[in-house]
Each structure stands twice: as C-alpha cells, then as structure tokens.
Design an enzyme around this catalytic site. Structure first.
Site, PDB file in Angstrom:
ATOM      1  N   LEU A  16      10.570  -4.779  13.793  1.00  0.00           N
ATOM      2  CA  LEU A  16      11.082  -4.127  14.994  1.00  0.00           C
ATOM      3  C   LEU A  16      12.424  -4.720  15.413  1.00  0.00           C
ATOM      4  CD1 LEU A  16      10.834  -2.176  17.352  1.00  0.00           C
ATOM      5  CD2 LEU A  16       9.428  -3.881  18.529  1.00  0.00           C
ATOM      6  N   ASN A  63      11.933 -10.502  21.241  1.00  0.00           N
ATOM      7  CA  ASN A  63      11.174  -9.686  20.296  1.00  0.00           C
ATOM      8  C   ASN A  63      10.309 -10.519  19.352  1.00  0.00           C
ATOM      9  OD1 ASN A  63      10.722  -7.240  18.398  1.00  0.00           O
ATOM     10  ND2 ASN A  63      11.760  -8.740  17.093  1.00  0.00           N
ATOM     11  N   SER A 119       2.441  -5.518  23.614  1.00  0.00           N
ATOM     12  CA  SER A 119       1.647  -4.679  22.716  1.00  0.00           C
ATOM     13  C   SER A 119       0.895  -3.617  23.506  1.00  0.00           C
ATOM     14  CB  SER A 119       0.641  -5.553  21.958  1.00  0.00           C
ATOM     15  OG  SER A 119      -0.319  -4.765  21.295  1.00  0.00           O
ATOM     16  N   TYR A 158      -4.269 -12.137  19.039  1.00  0.00           N
ATOM     17  CA  TYR A 158      -2.994 -11.474  19.331  1.00  0.00           C
ATOM     18  C   TYR A 158      -3.083 -10.658  20.613  1.00  0.00           C
ATOM     19  CZ  TYR A 158       1.092  -8.471  18.610  1.00  0.00           C
ATOM     20  OH  TYR A 158       2.274  -7.800  18.760  1.00  0.00           O
ATOM     21  N   LYS A 162      -0.916 -11.388  24.080  1.00  0.00           N
ATOM     22  CA  LYS A 162       0.037 -10.414  24.614  1.00  0.00           C
ATOM     23  C   LYS A 162      -0.303 -10.049  26.065  1.00  0.00           C
ATOM     24  CE  LYS A 162       2.976  -9.709  21.253  1.00  0.00           C
ATOM     25  NZ  LYS A 162       4.416 -10.024  21.397  1.00  0.00           N
ATOM     26  N   THR A 193       5.101  -2.029  10.956  1.00  0.00           N
ATOM     27  CA  THR A 193       5.860  -3.236  10.640  1.00  0.00           C
ATOM     28  C   THR A 193       4.969  -4.188   9.842  1.00  0.00           C
ATOM     29  OG1 THR A 193       5.164  -4.461  12.611  1.00  0.00           O
ATOM     30  CG2 THR A 193       7.057  -2.964  12.839  1.00  0.00           C
TER      31      THR A 193
END
Length: 242
Positions: A16, A63, A119, A158, A162, A193
């Site tokens: 990204l 990012n 996310s 994850y 986030k 990605t």
C-alpha cells in the site's frame, strides 16, 4: 507557484505504501515525497533529510505495519507473547515514537496532516457481523477443541493491535486539535498486498481489491476530500464504526 507539500510515507517500498506514493506522483498537485522503510536506520535517515533539506513536514502518513499471526503457526516465532509484542511494537509503539519525533517539523506546516493506516477489521462494533463475506470469514467461530484452526488468515493479534491504533489516533487528534493538525485513521479496505503473507492472487480470489485503489483513497485524504471527517476512522465510502 507555491512550494510543493512535503509528504513522508512510512513503509513506502512495497504494498500500500508504494501505491500511495504512486498515486501522489500521478496527481496534478506537485509533492516532494519521502519514503521511509520499517526500520530504525531508515527512520533516522528520513528525520535527518527532513530537518536538513526541507526544515518542515506537511503530511505524515504512518503506513508501515505488519502482521505476525501466521508466523506463530509456521513456528517462525517461538511464542504467542513474542508475536503479540512484535505486532504491537511494529504497528503502534513504533508509529507513536516516529510521530512524536516528527511532530516539531509537522507543526511548522501551514496545513499539517497526520494519517494512521488502520484496518477494516479493527471496529469493535463489527465483530459479530456475518456480511459481507469478509466479515463472515474473520468473525466465524472455529470448531471445538484445541489448538484452534483459524483458517487461511488468522488475525487475532493484528486485529487487536489495529483497534489500539485507532485509540492512538484519537489521542493524537485530542493533543493536536488546538494546533490545527488534521488527523485520521484511514481504513483502506481489503487489498491484495503482501501483508497477510498468503499471496496477492489468493487474496484476490477472496475478494481483495487492487492496492492501487487504496493508494487513490489516501491521496484523496491528503488532498482534502475527507476534511469533514477529521478525528475519525474513515473508509473510502463512509466513516468506519468504532
């Protein structure tokens, strides 16, 4: 013509981040773009360049991020604790430290912008959704027994981290409101990605979009198209629920 805005994109060498830089390069608006990779040396080099060559920063796009859930399953990391700490350190602690380091330069901008890349899986209020298919997959309960099979894309670490990043964004928005800094957490969508570690083609089969779509969305934020949603977690088409 006014001097180009100076934009720093962390994790800009792939995925990204690369698409964000490409989208900004394709814009009719000129920018001075600085790429920083996800390691201390690159961060130090970016800070040195900004200080010595430019003297300010207009846009910081946090990012850089990583997911380590699958590395526990594959035994690349030795323990849940190691993986969770590494996930938090990469996505939240590192982001906070870099933002703190660059803040004096960002506050010299006439129109400062601060973006945190979050996310679509991070919303607490969407943890029981079963539609669309992506939510059905990540919110499904595995079968009884232990150890659990979390399927093709385990996200417990994850996803939790986030959600923490979203809180971090709200605190930077609170801290910087009087300074006129526009702050967002940007939820770029389900993109093909390398983040999940399962390959772009497999992700596309699961419904993931071209990462270029995420790059264009972030460019829209940089160029003022979501200024009405500062202090929020934003998706391309809506404000993401908390």
């Amino acid at each position: 013509m006014a001097n180009p805005q100076i934009v720093l994109v962390t994790g800009g060498n792939t995925g990204l981040g690369y698409e964000i830089l490409k989208a900004l390069l394709q814009s009719p608006t000129p920018y001075t773009l600085i790429l920083s990779a996800r390691n201390p040396t690159a961060a130090t080099e970016a800070l040195t360049e900004l200080t010595q060559a430019h003297g300010k920063l207009d846009v910081l796009i946090n990012n850089a991020g990583a997911s380590f859930d699958r590395q526990v399953e594959s035994n690349n990391l030795t323990s849940e604790r190691e993986a969770f700490n590494k996930t938090w350190d990469t996505n939240v602690t590192g982001t906070h430290v870099l933002t703190t380091s660059l803040m004096p330069l960002l506050l010299l901008s006439l129109n400062p912008r601060l973006l945190f890349m979050t996310s679509g899986t991070s919303a607490l209020s969407e943890t029981e959704k079963s539609e669309p298919e992506a939510f059905a997959r990540i919110n499904a309960s595995p079968a009884a027994g232990w150890p659990k099979d979390e399927g093709v894309n385990p996200v417990i670490m994850y996803r939790s981290v986030k959600t923490g990043l979203n809180m971090l964004m709200t605190q930077w928005w609170r801290r910087l409101r009087a300074d006129g800094v526009k702050v967002w957490a940007v939820s770029p969508g389900f993109l093909a990605t390398g983040l999940a570690g399962i390959g772009a083609e497999r992700l596309k089969q699961m419904g993931a979009l071209d990462p270029a779509e995420g790059g264009k969305f972030v460019r829209d934020v940089v160029e003022g198209k979501r200024d009405g949603d500062v202090g929020k977690v934003i998706r391309a088409s809506m404000v993401q629920p908390w």
